[in-house]
Design a protein around this motif. Structure first.
Motif, PDB file in Angstrom:
ATOM      1  N   ARG A 112       0.841  -1.191   0.000  1.00 18.54           N
ATOM      2  CA  ARG A 112       0.000   0.000   0.000  1.00 18.54           C
ATOM      3  C   ARG A 112       0.879   1.245   0.000  1.00 18.54           C
ATOM      4  O   ARG A 112       1.712   1.415   0.883  1.00 18.54           O
ATOM      5  N   ALA A 113       0.693   2.059  -1.030  1.00 19.56           N
ATOM      6  CA  ALA A 113       1.449   3.298  -1.168  1.00 19.56           C
ATOM      7  C   ALA A 113       2.956   3.037  -1.099  1.00 19.56           C
ATOM      8  O   ALA A 113       3.705   3.793  -0.474  1.00 19.56           O
ATOM      9  N   GLY A 114       3.391   1.956  -1.725  1.00 15.33           N
ATOM     10  CA  GLY A 114       4.805   1.658  -1.780  1.00 15.33           C
ATOM     11  C   GLY A 114       5.397   1.050  -0.530  1.00 15.33           C
ATOM     12  O   GLY A 114       6.620   0.897  -0.431  1.00 15.33           O
ATOM     13  N   LYS A 115       4.548   0.679   0.433  1.00 20.05           N
ATOM     14  CA  LYS A 115       5.017   0.070   1.680  1.00 20.05           C
ATOM     15  C   LYS A 115       4.312  -1.265   1.886  1.00 20.05           C
ATOM     16  O   LYS A 115       3.163  -1.446   1.524  1.00 20.05           O
ATOM     17  N   LEU A 116       5.022  -2.183   2.517  1.00 22.83           N
ATOM     18  CA  LEU A 116       4.474  -3.495   2.814  1.00 22.83           C
ATOM     19  C   LEU A 116       3.794  -3.469   4.173  1.00 22.83           C
ATOM     20  O   LEU A 116       4.347  -2.971   5.152  1.00 22.83           O
ATOM     21  N   THR A 117       2.578  -4.010   4.248  1.00 17.81           N
ATOM     22  CA  THR A 117       1.853  -4.017   5.516  1.00 17.81           C
ATOM     23  C   THR A 117       1.246  -5.398   5.750  1.00 17.81           C
ATOM     24  O   THR A 117       0.892  -6.115   4.820  1.00 17.81           O
ATOM     25  N   GLY A 118       1.097  -5.751   7.042  1.00 19.99           N
ATOM     26  CA  GLY A 118       0.400  -6.968   7.432  1.00 19.99           C
ATOM     27  C   GLY A 118       1.153  -8.242   7.102  1.00 19.99           C
ATOM     28  O   GLY A 118       2.303  -8.240   6.685  1.00 19.99           O
ATOM     29  N   GLY A 119       0.460  -9.359   7.327  1.00 26.41           N
ATOM     30  CA  GLY A 119       1.019 -10.662   7.003  1.00 26.41           C
ATOM     31  C   GLY A 119       1.999 -11.176   8.042  1.00 26.41           C
ATOM     32  O   GLY A 119       2.135 -10.619   9.133  1.00 26.41           O
ATOM     33  N   HIS A 120       2.706 -12.254   7.681  1.00 32.08           N
ATOM     34  CA  HIS A 120       3.690 -12.839   8.589  1.00 32.08           C
ATOM     35  C   HIS A 120       4.892 -13.314   7.791  1.00 32.08           C
ATOM     36  O   HIS A 120       4.822 -13.509   6.565  1.00 32.08           O
ATOM     37  N   VAL A 121       6.012 -13.499   8.471  1.00 31.69           N
ATOM     38  CA  VAL A 121       7.241 -13.954   7.830  1.00 31.69           C
ATOM     39  C   VAL A 121       7.255 -15.483   7.830  1.00 31.69           C
ATOM     40  O   VAL A 121       7.261 -16.117   8.884  1.00 31.69           O
ATOM     41  N   ALA A 122       7.270 -16.078   6.635  1.00 28.56           N
ATOM     42  CA  ALA A 122       7.270 -17.536   6.505  1.00 28.56           C
ATOM     43  C   ALA A 122       8.665 -18.101   6.300  1.00 28.56           C
ATOM     44  O   ALA A 122       8.865 -19.314   6.414  1.00 28.56           O
ATOM     45  N   HIS A 123       9.626 -17.231   5.995  1.00 36.96           N
ATOM     46  CA  HIS A 123      11.003 -17.712   5.791  1.00 36.96           C
ATOM     47  C   HIS A 123      11.997 -16.569   5.940  1.00 36.96           C
ATOM     48  O   HIS A 123      11.741 -15.447   5.495  1.00 36.96           O
ATOM     49  N   THR A 124      13.121 -16.860   6.567  1.00 34.39           N
ATOM     50  CA  THR A 124      14.271 -15.946   6.625  1.00 34.39           C
ATOM     51  C   THR A 124      15.493 -16.725   6.169  1.00 34.39           C
ATOM     52  O   THR A 124      15.762 -17.816   6.677  1.00 34.39           O
ATOM     53  N   GLY A 125      16.216 -16.202   5.210  1.00 38.90           N
ATOM     54  CA  GLY A 125      17.361 -16.945   4.699  1.00 38.90           C
ATOM     55  C   GLY A 125      18.370 -16.065   3.994  1.00 38.90           C
ATOM     56  O   GLY A 125      18.297 -14.835   4.040  1.00 38.90           O
ATOM     57  N   GLN A 126      19.321 -16.703   3.330  1.00 37.36           N
ATOM     58  CA  GLN A 126      20.379 -16.004   2.615  1.00 37.36           C
ATOM     59  C   GLN A 126      20.651 -16.701   1.289  1.00 37.36           C
ATOM     60  O   GLN A 126      20.310 -17.863   1.101  1.00 37.36           O
ATOM     61  N   MET A 127      21.285 -15.958   0.365  1.00 37.87           N
ATOM     62  CA  MET A 127      21.663 -16.473  -0.948  1.00 37.87           C
ATOM     63  C   MET A 127      23.148 -16.237  -1.150  1.00 37.87           C
ATOM     64  O   MET A 127      23.676 -15.207  -0.715  1.00 37.87           O
ATOM     65  N   PHE A 128      23.811 -17.156  -1.830  1.00 38.86           N
ATOM     66  CA  PHE A 128      25.258 -17.100  -1.964  1.00 38.86           C
ATOM     67  C   PHE A 128      25.686 -17.236  -3.426  1.00 38.86           C
ATOM     68  O   PHE A 128      25.379 -18.244  -4.070  1.00 38.86           O
ATOM     69  N   PRO A 129      26.413 -16.256  -3.966  1.00 35.79           N
ATOM     70  CA  PRO A 129      26.977 -16.440  -5.300  1.00 35.79           C
ATOM     71  C   PRO A 129      28.150 -17.410  -5.247  1.00 35.79           C
ATOM     72  O   PRO A 129      28.822 -17.516  -4.220  1.00 35.79           O
ATOM     73  N   PRO A 130      28.415 -18.138  -6.314  1.00 33.03           N
ATOM     74  CA  PRO A 130      29.554 -19.059  -6.330  1.00 33.03           C
ATOM     75  C   PRO A 130      30.878 -18.324  -6.120  1.00 33.03           C
ATOM     76  O   PRO A 130      31.040 -17.172  -6.525  1.00 33.03           O
ATOM     77  N   GLU A 131      31.827 -19.001  -5.508  1.00 32.65           N
ATOM     78  CA  GLU A 131      33.129 -18.392  -5.232  1.00 32.65           C
ATOM     79  C   GLU A 131      33.839 -17.964  -6.512  1.00 32.65           C
ATOM     80  O   GLU A 131      34.521 -16.939  -6.540  1.00 32.65           O
ATOM     81  N   ALA A 132      33.714 -18.761  -7.576  1.00 32.09           N
ATOM     82  CA  ALA A 132      34.383 -18.423  -8.826  1.00 32.09           C
ATOM     83  C   ALA A 132      33.880 -17.103  -9.401  1.00 32.09           C
ATOM     84  O   ALA A 132      34.606 -16.411 -10.109  1.00 32.09           O
ATOM     85  N   VAL A 133      32.634 -16.747  -9.083  1.00 33.86           N
ATOM     86  CA  VAL A 133      32.068 -15.494  -9.569  1.00 33.86           C
ATOM     87  C   VAL A 133      32.618 -14.319  -8.779  1.00 33.86           C
ATOM     88  O   VAL A 133      33.136 -13.349  -9.346  1.00 33.86           O
ATOM     89  N   TYR A 134      32.527 -14.384  -7.451  1.00 34.35           N
ATOM     90  CA  TYR A 134      32.983 -13.211  -6.702  1.00 34.35           C
ATOM     91  C   TYR A 134      34.498 -13.040  -6.769  1.00 34.35           C
ATOM     92  O   TYR A 134      35.013 -11.927  -6.616  1.00 34.35           O
ATOM     93  N   ALA A 135      35.228 -14.120  -7.020  1.00 28.99           N
ATOM     94  CA  ALA A 135      36.676 -14.001  -7.193  1.00 28.99           C
ATOM     95  C   ALA A 135      37.010 -13.108  -8.379  1.00 28.99           C
ATOM     96  O   ALA A 135      37.989 -12.344  -8.347  1.00 28.99           O
TER      97      ALA A 135
END
Length: 304
Positions: free
Chosen positions: A167-190
């Motif tokens: 709503r108006a560019g902001k997220l409201t309500g609901g619940h968090v169903a997942h918290t996590g992280q994403m990892f690029p391959p080492e060969a890429v960030y190297a």
């Protein structure tokens, strides 16, 4: 690490249709562009095949509930353009999860997060944003490849909100169903970290094997697939990942947290657990065009 057949429905998690020939370009700064992957039935079918529950990982100390709904989160930050495409599926039905809110945040090329007092960035909002999944369970963010800092390997944070509204560019309500992280391959960030402005960072680069989230919180199951947009990294990268979540779950936070939730020093979540399939997977192999990536499994003695 062998798969436990009792916990696995399918192993098809990498989305192979992203490529440099995709139609449509988005400008991301002088001399660079994003390539927008095309929607297609093959892509959606592949995404819908990934229905192993994605493991919970720590929120980290730099979460801020700005919850700004926007696609372009770069906010003028300089770095290698990254088009990040995330697909969310329902772990109970294996179908794309529509209208879920994907909330991501990560550091800039110098390893600094926005809107954090200890980082002296209060009031800045770069590299934070929310997108709502479409009927294919997909969202796309225009950002930059994250930098690195002491103590952690390169990563991007994510939260999946269910039953929320924009709503108006902001997220409201609901619940968090997942918290996590994403990892690029080492060969890429190297390769990326050889470029300016990343090369100016003096903090030691932390390998996947030395990272606690990668080794102790199943981070090795959340390695992104990365492809180049053109023949030069400066032209940009396309990253993709699929997350499977139980929309009815409200897992408690684990590990390091920002203080916006109840975290523990590690171990499994203590909140309402997801039902259905549990993860017991292997390392997903990422690919970078014009190169070969390491394909080893999780570390035997993680540190960091």
């Amino acid at each position: 690490m062998p798969l436990d057949d009792r916990h696995v429905i399918t192993r098809r998690r990498s989305l192979a249709v992203l490529g440099a020939g995709a139609a449509g370009l988005w400008a991301a700064g002088p001399g660079s562009a994003f390539a927008r992957p095309a929607d297609g039935d093959d892509y959606v079918a592949d995404a819908a095949g990934a229905c192993m529950l994605t493991p919970e990982q720590e929120e980290g100390p730099f979460y801020v509930d700005l919850e700004q709904v926007r696609q372009d989160i770069a906010d003028g930050q300089v770095g290698v353009p990254l088009l990040l495409e995330i697909t969310v599926v329902n772990s109970q039905t294996c179908k794309p999860l529509r209208s879920a809110a994907v909330d991501i945040w990560h550091c800039n090329a110098s390893g600094v997060y926005s809107d954090i007092s200890s980082e002296k960035t209060v009031g800045e909002t770069y590299l934070r944003g929310v997108q709502i999944t479409d009927r294919h369970g997909q969202v796309r963010f225009k950002t930059i490849f994250p930098g690195h800092y002491s103590g952690r390997t390169t990563h991007i944070h994510a939260r999946i909100h269910v039953a929320s509204q924009a709503r108006a560019g902001k997220l409201t309500g609901g619940h968090v169903a997942h918290t996590g992280q994403m990892f690029p391959p080492e060969a890429v960030y190297a390769e990326v970290y050889k470029l300016s402005p990343y090369s100016a960072e003096t903090a030691a680069i932390v390998s996947h094997a030395a990272d606690r989230v990668w080794g102790q919180q199943h981070g090795y199951e959340q390695q992104m697939t990365i492809r180049t947009v053109g023949h030069r990294l400066q032209k940009g990268l396309i990253g993709s990942l699929t997350m499977a979540v139980d929309p009815a779950a409200t897992p408690a936070l684990i590990g390091a947290t920002s203080g916006n939730g109840t975290g523990t020093s590690g171990g499994p979540p203590t909140g309402t657990p997801p039902t259905g399939t549990l993860r017991s997977g292997t390392l997903r192999r990422g690919t970078l065009r014009r190169g070969t990536l390491p394909t080893g499994g999780p570390p035997s003695s993680p540190t960091g």
